[in-house]
Write an enzyme that holds these catalytic residues in place. Structure first.
Site, short mmCIF file in Angstrom:
data_model
loop_
_atom_site.label_atom_id
_atom_site.label_comp_id
_atom_site.label_asym_id
_atom_site.label_seq_id
_atom_site.Cartn_x
_atom_site.Cartn_y
_atom_site.Cartn_z
N SER A 176 0.86 -1.18 0.00
CA SER A 176 0.00 0.00 0.00
C SER A 176 0.90 1.23 0.00
CB SER A 176 -0.86 0.00 1.27
OG SER A 176 -1.53 1.24 1.42
N TYR A 189 -2.85 -0.77 10.19
CA TYR A 189 -2.73 -0.96 8.75
C TYR A 189 -1.40 -0.39 8.26
CZ TYR A 189 -4.06 -1.12 3.83
OH TYR A 189 -4.09 -1.39 2.49
#
Length: 169
Positions: free
Chosen positions: A55, A68
């Site tokens: 990501s 995350y």
């Protein structure tokens, strides 16, 4: 291709520890376990491609997304460590770092941000990248397909941004 991810959004002090543990297990530990089990066969063939879907949060933190962000930073480290360790065996390991992608998980994140900021979902979606839109899953998949190709054989330990220019390096 290690492509698993979940997210929970909360301030660090309010973040449930069970959510932290689940995010680390799904987003990070699953990639380690899959790689761990795939490597013997790859080494036996003296060829392999490991592609981690990370990501942009491997490079820039997500507000209220500590677990995350931490998991995706760790995927970047796992990618580089694996790449260095297995290169002599004809194996490469790279990561794709998508920006805000048109997925259910990111729908939920944009909905959270819309409520938190008072912005509309549509304006957040349009501001997701300099392209004025979110990234498509097909664009992320195309990067993974390239990393899996023979033509990418000399590319190892790299993190490729697929983000429409949100991060430029």
């Amino acid at each position: 291709v290690n492509n698993a991810g979940i997210q929970h959004t909360a301030n660090i002090e309010d973040f449930p520890t069970d959510k932290w543990d689940a995010i680390i297990a799904i987003n990070l530990s699953s990639a380690f376990h899959a790689t761990h089990h795939a490597l013997p066969g790859m080494k036996k063939r003296n060829w392999g491609r490991i592609i981690n879907i990370s990501s942009l949060n491997a490079k820039i933190p997500a507000l209220h997304g500590a677990a995350y962000t931490a998991s995706k930073h760790a995927i970047a480290g796992l990618t580089k460590a694996t790449a260095k360790e297995v290169a002599a065996h004809g194996i490469t390991c790279n990561a794709v770092c998508p920006g805000v992608t048109a997925t259910l998980m990111n729908d939920k994140r944009l909905e959270y941000d819309a409520v938190r900021t008072g912005s509309s979902f549509a304006s957040l979606e349009a501001g997701a990248s300099p392209l004025g839109r979110r990234i498509t899953p097909d664009e992320v998949a195309a990067a993974a397909v390239f990393f899996a190709s023979e033509e990418a054989g000399a590319i190892n330990g790299q993190l490729l941004n697929v983000c429409g220019g949100t991060v430029m390096e």
